[in-house]
Design an enzyme around this catalytic site. Structure first.
Site, PDB file in Angstrom:
ATOM      1  N   LYS A  26       6.439 -58.647  -5.050  1.00  0.00           N
ATOM      2  CA  LYS A  26       7.607 -59.229  -4.365  1.00  0.00           C
ATOM      3  C   LYS A  26       7.868 -60.650  -4.852  1.00  0.00           C
ATOM      4  O   LYS A  26       9.014 -61.008  -5.138  1.00  0.00           O
ATOM      5  CB  LYS A  26       7.338 -59.196  -2.855  1.00  0.00           C
ATOM      6  CG  LYS A  26       8.385 -59.855  -1.997  1.00  0.00           C
ATOM      7  CD  LYS A  26       8.315 -59.355  -0.564  1.00  0.00           C
ATOM      8  CE  LYS A  26       7.150 -59.901   0.237  1.00  0.00           C
ATOM      9  NZ  LYS A  26       7.290 -61.306   0.643  1.00  0.00           N
ATOM     10  N   SER A  27       6.835 -61.444  -4.962  1.00  0.00           N
ATOM     11  CA  SER A  27       7.017 -62.845  -5.383  1.00  0.00           C
ATOM     12  C   SER A  27       7.627 -62.911  -6.782  1.00  0.00           C
ATOM     13  O   SER A  27       8.549 -63.690  -7.039  1.00  0.00           O
ATOM     14  CB  SER A  27       5.663 -63.567  -5.404  1.00  0.00           C
ATOM     15  OG  SER A  27       5.131 -63.635  -4.112  1.00  0.00           O
ATOM     16  N   ARG A  31      11.462 -64.154  -7.950  1.00  0.00           N
ATOM     17  CA  ARG A  31      11.563 -65.262  -8.921  1.00  0.00           C
ATOM     18  C   ARG A  31      12.326 -64.821 -10.176  1.00  0.00           C
ATOM     19  O   ARG A  31      13.087 -65.593 -10.750  1.00  0.00           O
ATOM     20  CB  ARG A  31      10.165 -65.761  -9.287  1.00  0.00           C
ATOM     21  CG  ARG A  31       9.567 -66.651  -8.176  1.00  0.00           C
ATOM     22  CD  ARG A  31       8.074 -66.761  -8.329  1.00  0.00           C
ATOM     23  NE  ARG A  31       7.466 -67.701  -7.387  1.00  0.00           N
ATOM     24  CZ  ARG A  31       7.212 -67.424  -6.101  1.00  0.00           C
ATOM     25  NH1 ARG A  31       7.548 -66.264  -5.575  1.00  0.00           N
ATOM     26  NH2 ARG A  31       6.639 -68.335  -5.327  1.00  0.00           N
ATOM     27  N   SER A 172       2.072 -74.178   0.643  1.00  0.00           N
ATOM     28  CA  SER A 172       3.124 -73.163   0.627  1.00  0.00           C
ATOM     29  C   SER A 172       3.748 -73.062  -0.756  1.00  0.00           C
ATOM     30  O   SER A 172       4.340 -74.021  -1.256  1.00  0.00           O
ATOM     31  CB  SER A 172       4.207 -73.502   1.659  1.00  0.00           C
ATOM     32  OG  SER A 172       5.391 -72.778   1.372  1.00  0.00           O
ATOM     33  N   GLN A 174       6.284 -71.250  -1.417  1.00  0.00           N
ATOM     34  CA  GLN A 174       7.746 -71.240  -1.249  1.00  0.00           C
ATOM     35  C   GLN A 174       8.286 -72.660  -1.252  1.00  0.00           C
ATOM     36  O   GLN A 174       9.317 -72.944  -1.874  1.00  0.00           O
ATOM     37  CB  GLN A 174       8.122 -70.532   0.051  1.00  0.00           C
ATOM     38  CG  GLN A 174       7.790 -69.042   0.026  1.00  0.00           C
ATOM     39  CD  GLN A 174       8.078 -68.359   1.334  1.00  0.00           C
ATOM     40  OE1 GLN A 174       8.604 -68.957   2.277  1.00  0.00           O
ATOM     41  NE2 GLN A 174       7.729 -67.081   1.425  1.00  0.00           N
ATOM     42  N   ASP A 325      -1.134 -63.333   2.834  1.00  0.00           N
ATOM     43  CA  ASP A 325      -0.437 -62.166   3.389  1.00  0.00           C
ATOM     44  C   ASP A 325      -1.383 -61.013   3.722  1.00  0.00           C
ATOM     45  O   ASP A 325      -0.944 -59.978   4.221  1.00  0.00           O
ATOM     46  CB  ASP A 325       0.620 -61.672   2.391  1.00  0.00           C
ATOM     47  CG  ASP A 325       1.753 -62.689   2.235  1.00  0.00           C
ATOM     48  OD1 ASP A 325       1.983 -63.467   3.172  1.00  0.00           O
ATOM     49  OD2 ASP A 325       2.394 -62.696   1.170  1.00  0.00           O
ATOM     50  N   ARG A 356       1.841 -63.848  13.095  1.00  0.00           N
ATOM     51  CA  ARG A 356       0.899 -62.825  12.625  1.00  0.00           C
ATOM     52  C   ARG A 356      -0.499 -62.994  13.191  1.00  0.00           C
ATOM     53  O   ARG A 356      -1.273 -62.029  13.214  1.00  0.00           O
ATOM     54  CB  ARG A 356       0.802 -62.879  11.105  1.00  0.00           C
ATOM     55  CG  ARG A 356       1.554 -61.798  10.456  1.00  0.00           C
ATOM     56  CD  ARG A 356       1.388 -61.761   8.980  1.00  0.00           C
ATOM     57  NE  ARG A 356       2.586 -61.121   8.461  1.00  0.00           N
ATOM     58  CZ  ARG A 356       3.018 -61.209   7.225  1.00  0.00           C
ATOM     59  NH1 ARG A 356       2.351 -61.930   6.350  1.00  0.00           N
ATOM     60  NH2 ARG A 356       4.106 -60.604   6.853  1.00  0.00           N
ATOM     61  N   ARG A 399       4.017 -56.198   7.379  1.00  0.00           N
ATOM     62  CA  ARG A 399       2.564 -56.145   7.160  1.00  0.00           C
ATOM     63  C   ARG A 399       1.804 -55.777   8.432  1.00  0.00           C
ATOM     64  O   ARG A 399       0.734 -55.156   8.363  1.00  0.00           O
ATOM     65  CB  ARG A 399       2.069 -57.457   6.560  1.00  0.00           C
ATOM     66  CG  ARG A 399       2.770 -57.763   5.226  1.00  0.00           C
ATOM     67  CD  ARG A 399       1.987 -58.672   4.329  1.00  0.00           C
ATOM     68  NE  ARG A 399       2.845 -59.256   3.312  1.00  0.00           N
ATOM     69  CZ  ARG A 399       3.198 -58.652   2.171  1.00  0.00           C
ATOM     70  NH1 ARG A 399       2.751 -57.445   1.892  1.00  0.00           N
ATOM     71  NH2 ARG A 399       3.995 -59.264   1.308  1.00  0.00           N
TER      72      ARG A 399
HETATM   73  C1  S3P Z   1       5.285 -66.389  -1.132  1.00  0.00           C
HETATM   74  C2  S3P Z   1       4.546 -67.384  -0.543  1.00  0.00           C
HETATM   75  C3  S3P Z   1       3.855 -67.224   0.748  1.00  0.00           C
HETATM   76  C4  S3P Z   1       3.737 -65.746   1.145  1.00  0.00           C
HETATM   77  C5  S3P Z   1       5.009 -64.990   0.918  1.00  0.00           C
HETATM   78  C6  S3P Z   1       5.410 -65.040  -0.548  1.00  0.00           C
HETATM   79  C7  S3P Z   1       5.962 -66.676  -2.406  1.00  0.00           C
HETATM   80  O1  S3P Z   1       4.598 -67.904   1.746  1.00  0.00           O
HETATM   81  O2  S3P Z   1       3.354 -65.638   2.498  1.00  0.00           O
HETATM   82  O3  S3P Z   1       4.886 -63.630   1.293  1.00  0.00           O
HETATM   83  O4  S3P Z   1       6.428 -65.727  -3.078  1.00  0.00           O
HETATM   84  O5  S3P Z   1       6.050 -67.863  -2.778  1.00  0.00           O
HETATM   85  P1  S3P Z   1       4.394 -69.500   2.043  1.00  0.00           P
HETATM   86  O6  S3P Z   1       4.890 -70.247   0.883  1.00  0.00           O
HETATM   87  O7  S3P Z   1       5.229 -69.752   3.283  1.00  0.00           O
HETATM   88  O8  S3P Z   1       2.924 -69.657   2.307  1.00  0.00           O
END
Ligand code: S3P
Length: 442
Positions: A26-27, A31, A172, A174, A325, A356, A399
């Protein structure tokens, strides 16, 4: 929950066995869509996650003026508009359930002279955005959001973006990524100094797309990431490996359903994503890496997993970013382990797709497993076979839904979830893939 929730029940059946490949990461998929949109020309992506989170990101990139084509199964072509080239969207951008899509796109839009409204479902509307908006304002974006910074919100990107030095107050990926993506539009060097390393897919993909980006040690575990702004991003093919966060569910299922043996193909083994494998290893799990290799710049491996006895362990807080996660499904593994498992430093779990920490403890308790929350720690008391029999509230969290189903595959009585529909955000085909291993999900 959706208007038409889809309950699902998992029941104990024979051993799980087979060879499967879980969907794309997914990440990396999200991106690839965003960097493809910011590159000049055509980016080809294979192995794309065609789950709702990625599809929402794709629609947002289209609304910002990018042309996207689905050229085959999991094959996508993105015709990018270049850094700073987004067009103003006609309507609000809807990111559905996806924090990653929303926060990364906020960063990408913050460096463009356009105005856009960001929105999402009730889960995403409850999640903190202030942490992202604060540094984006320093870069020069202006935002119109409620005091607590929740969606829906409107952002006006910077006309003259400023490079900043930013130390994220929380670990984080993100947040780090949002600042780096905004920094693409700023002249000079944007610097992010992370105290604890988080997944580095943005850094790696930026380098792959020809950006000038350096990552250096900055004392202790810290990393200093320096990005030179205003590059011309060059499209490069992206091969998305299988998502280790999705692989976690069949992996744990095969560990706890007696006599199981499964092989998971092509799972990404980026060291910033393998905390669960390390922890299960500490618990005595029989997981072997076969055929390690490289796919699209990421380490990958086929994993062979066999059922066996697990023992409780203490999981240090420092490991959390590499398995953030995976705690719901680790907690399920811990429910079947001998002794107590203590998972420390889980504050960030409170602001995921659901709270969670609370949802994981409730999932266990509702199925006869003793679980305590002490501060930011989760403590699970294992037993040889949990009772099950519970109805789990999933709180729009994929999840939690999948972790509950894994529990039900090995507990005494069946486990039911109130709504399975959110599983499709990250793991389309979960039910069919688990059934192909012999799981009883109905
Ligand atoms: C992710 C970062 C994580 C993760 C999310 C995907 C990413 O979140 O929990 O499922 O793709 O950068 P955080 O940046 O809030 O920790």
């Amino acid at each position: 929950m959706r208007a038409d929730p889809a309950p699902l029940t998992a029941r104990r059946n024979g051993p799980l066995s087979g060879v499967i490949r879980v969907p794309g990461d997914k990440s990396i998929s999200i991106r690839a869509l965003i960097l493809g949109a910011l590159a000049v020309g055509e980016t080809r992506v294979s192995g794309m996650l065609e789950g709702e989170d990625a599809l929402h990101a794709a629609k947002a990139m289209q609304a910002l003026g990018t042309r996207l084509e689905r050229t085959g199964e999991r094959q996508w072509s993105i015709h990018g508009v270049g850094v700073g080239g987004f067009a103003e969207p006609a309507n609000a951008l809807d990111f559905g359930n996806s924090g990653t899509g929303c926060r990364l796109a906020l960063g990408a839009v913050a460096g463009c002279p356009i105005t856009a409204t960001f929105d999402g479902d009730d889960s995403l509307r409850s999640r903190p955005m202030r942490r992202v908006l604060d540094p984006l304002q320093r870069i020069g974006a202006r935002t119109l959001a409620s005091a607590d910074g929740r969606l829906p919100l409107t952002i006006a990107g910077a006309r003259d973006p400023m490079p900043i030095v930013f130390e994220p107050p929380v670990a984080s990926a993100q947040l780090k990524s949002a600042v780096l993506l905004a920094g693409l539009s700023a002249p000079g060097e944007t610097v992010v100094i992370e105290a604890e390393p988080t997944r580095d897919h943005t850094e790696k993909m930026l380098a792959h797309f020809n950006a000038d980006i350096r990552v250096e040690p900055a004392g202790g575990n810290a990393r200093r990431i320096t990005l030179t702004g205003q590059p011309e991003l060059v499209p490069r093919p992206v091969a998305v490996p299988a998502d280790p966060s999705s692989a976690a569910f069949p992996l744990v299922a095969a560990l706890i359903v007696p006599d199981s043996e499964a092989i998971l193909k092509g799972v990404m083994m980026n060291p910033l994503r393998t905390g669960l494998i390390a922890t299960l290893g500490d618990m005595g799990a029989d997981i072997v890496r076969l055929d390690a290799g490289n796919d699209g710049g990421e380490e990958v491996a086929d994993l062979r997993v066999r059922a066996g006895a697990l023992r409780g362990v203490e999981v240090p807080a420092a490991r959390a970013p590499s398995m953030i996660d995976e705690y719901p499904v680790l907690a399920v593994a811990a429910a079947f382990a001998e002794g107590v498992t203590v998972m420390r430093g889980l504050k960030e779990l409170r602001v995921k797709e659901s709270d969670r920490l609370a949802a994981t403890a409730a999932l266990l308790r509702g199925n006869g497993v003793a679980a305590d929350i002490e501060g930011d720690d989760l403590i699970v008391h294992g037993q040889s076979r949990p009772a099950g029999g519970g109805l789990v509230a999933t709180h729009m969290d994929h999840r939690i839904a999948m972790a509950a189903m894994v529990l039900g595959l090995a507990s005494e009585k069946p486990v039911k979830i109130d709504d399975s529909s959110f599983i499709a955000t990250s793991f389309p085909g979960f039910v069919e893939l688990m059934r192909s291993l012999g799981a009883d999900l109905s």
